[in-house]
Design a protein around this motif. Structure first.
Motif, PDB file in Angstrom:
ATOM      1  N   MET A  21      43.432 -29.272 -32.670  1.00 31.77           N
ATOM      2  CA  MET A  21      43.691 -27.958 -33.274  1.00 31.77           C
ATOM      3  C   MET A  21      43.547 -27.063 -32.072  1.00 31.77           C
ATOM      4  O   MET A  21      43.462 -25.840 -32.561  1.00 31.77           O
ATOM      5  CB  MET A  21      42.455 -27.950 -34.226  1.00 31.77           C
ATOM      6  N   LEU A  24      46.212 -24.133 -31.850  1.00 34.56           N
ATOM      7  CA  LEU A  24      46.047 -23.162 -33.031  1.00 34.56           C
ATOM      8  C   LEU A  24      44.952 -22.106 -32.877  1.00 34.56           C
ATOM      9  O   LEU A  24      44.945 -21.065 -33.002  1.00 34.56           O
ATOM     10  CB  LEU A  24      45.978 -23.905 -34.078  1.00 34.56           C
ATOM     11  N   LYS A 283      42.449 -20.273 -40.356  1.00 36.82           N
ATOM     12  CA  LYS A 283      43.606 -20.874 -40.021  1.00 36.82           C
ATOM     13  C   LYS A 283      43.516 -22.310 -39.822  1.00 36.82           C
ATOM     14  O   LYS A 283      44.314 -22.979 -40.318  1.00 36.82           O
ATOM     15  CB  LYS A 283      43.945 -20.179 -38.406  1.00 36.82           C
ATOM     16  N   LEU A 284      42.253 -22.517 -39.327  1.00 30.57           N
ATOM     17  CA  LEU A 284      41.937 -24.249 -39.436  1.00 30.57           C
ATOM     18  C   LEU A 284      41.847 -24.823 -40.695  1.00 30.57           C
ATOM     19  O   LEU A 284      42.321 -25.804 -40.937  1.00 30.57           O
ATOM     20  CB  LEU A 284      40.808 -24.389 -38.632  1.00 30.57           C
ATOM     21  N   ASN A 287      45.175 -25.738 -42.209  1.00 28.14           N
ATOM     22  CA  ASN A 287      45.892 -26.919 -41.498  1.00 28.14           C
ATOM     23  C   ASN A 287      45.164 -28.113 -41.648  1.00 28.14           C
ATOM     24  O   ASN A 287      44.062 -28.201 -42.220  1.00 28.14           O
ATOM     25  CB  ASN A 287      46.077 -26.584 -40.197  1.00 28.14           C
TER      26      ASN A 287
END
Length: 287
Positions: A21, A24, A283-284, A287
């Motif tokens: 991750m 990102l 954001k994490l 995903n």
């Protein structure tokens, strides 16, 4: 952001690297600060780490993160290692300053920042499950932050074990009192969990092929005030965290906060800027 001839390159050196991750996280932070920088993931085998660092110097790569086993394999090829990373014997972050490579370890810092201000390390007693690299980073940073006593539970103990090596390291390099017990010592586990302010799971029990398993016996007995922190972030709720919630605990955390905060510490080392924590977490979670 448009990549051009002035773009600074950062990256992850890992094997494998496809699951990470980190791109990102860091690219979100670069965009937020409008920095002309980008972050990529590079699949690097341990036997190629010397060549990778030579390339980093030659091409002016500004900084990298590393995963195991590269965190230790990289040590002979660095120019400087900050004191905590030297004590831990592993680095997860490298900064390139005009060809001079300095190694840092931000893993344990990530845990402390993820728990701030909920957990005050100075004078505290904590328990750590596991004695591998992740446990070592957490134990060292907690000890340097003023934790009074660290109790380590590991599957293997005694001379030659990682738990014994960690105990010796902490005894010689920090002022913390350290005790080591077998992970299956249920009586000692029960006693310790009634005394400590923080329990950290640094084992892989709860993830991958061990998903659904807990490092603690069931039902586990916790003190009502304990903080339970599982360094695992996939799955987001492990068997350990479920048992802690079932016991009525409210201060229960997975490893996503630590993941972000260790990245934030690296981002600050590289850029001098603060990572936008809330934005990166959002954001994490998508995903």
């Amino acid at each position: 952001m448009v990549i051009d001839a002035k773009t600074k390159l950062y990256g992850l050196l890992a094997h494998p690297c496809q699951h990470s991750m980190s791109p990102l996280m860091h690219n979100t932070a670069f965009a937020h600060h409008q920095l002309n920088s980008t972050y990529l993931a590079f699949d690097v085998l341990p036997e190629n780490i010397e060549a990778a660092l030579a390339g980093m110097r030659a091409m002016g790569v500004a900084g990298v993160n590393l995963s195991m086993p590269l965190k230790t394999a990289v040590l002979p090829y660095l120019d400087d290692i900050e004191p905590a990373a030297k004590l831990i014997g592993a680095v997860n972050t490298i900064k390139n300053d005009h060809g001079r490579l300095t190694g840092y370890n931000t893993d344990g810092l990530g845990l402390l920042q993820a728990l701030a201000p909920e957990f005050e390390p100075k004078g505290a007693q904590i328990a750590i499950l596991g004695a591998g690299g992740a446990a070592k980073s957490v134990a060292v940073h907690c000890a340097l932050a003023g934790v009074k006593k660290i109790t380590i539970f590991n599957r293997h103990i005694g001379p030659g074990s990682r738990a014994d090596a960690l105990q010796q390291l902490l005894a010689t390099g920090t002022e913390a009192e350290v005790e080591v017990y077998a992970l299956d010592n249920t009586a000692q586990l029960k006693q310790t969990l009634g005394q400590v302010a923080l329990l950290v799971n640094a084992t892989n029990l709860g993830m991958g092929t061990y998903e659904g398993q807990s490092p603690l016996p069931t039902p586990a007995v916790f003190s009502k005030d304990i903080i339970v922190f599982d360094m695992i972030y996939a799955p987001r709720e492990t068997a350990l965290l479920k048992s802690a919630r079932a016991a009525g605990l409210t201060r229960v955390h997975n490893g996503i906060g630590m993941l972000i905060q260790q990245g934030a510490a690296a981002f600050k080392i590289w850029t001098g800027e603060e990572m936008p924590i809330s934005l990166v977490k959002e954001k994490l979670e998508l995903n």
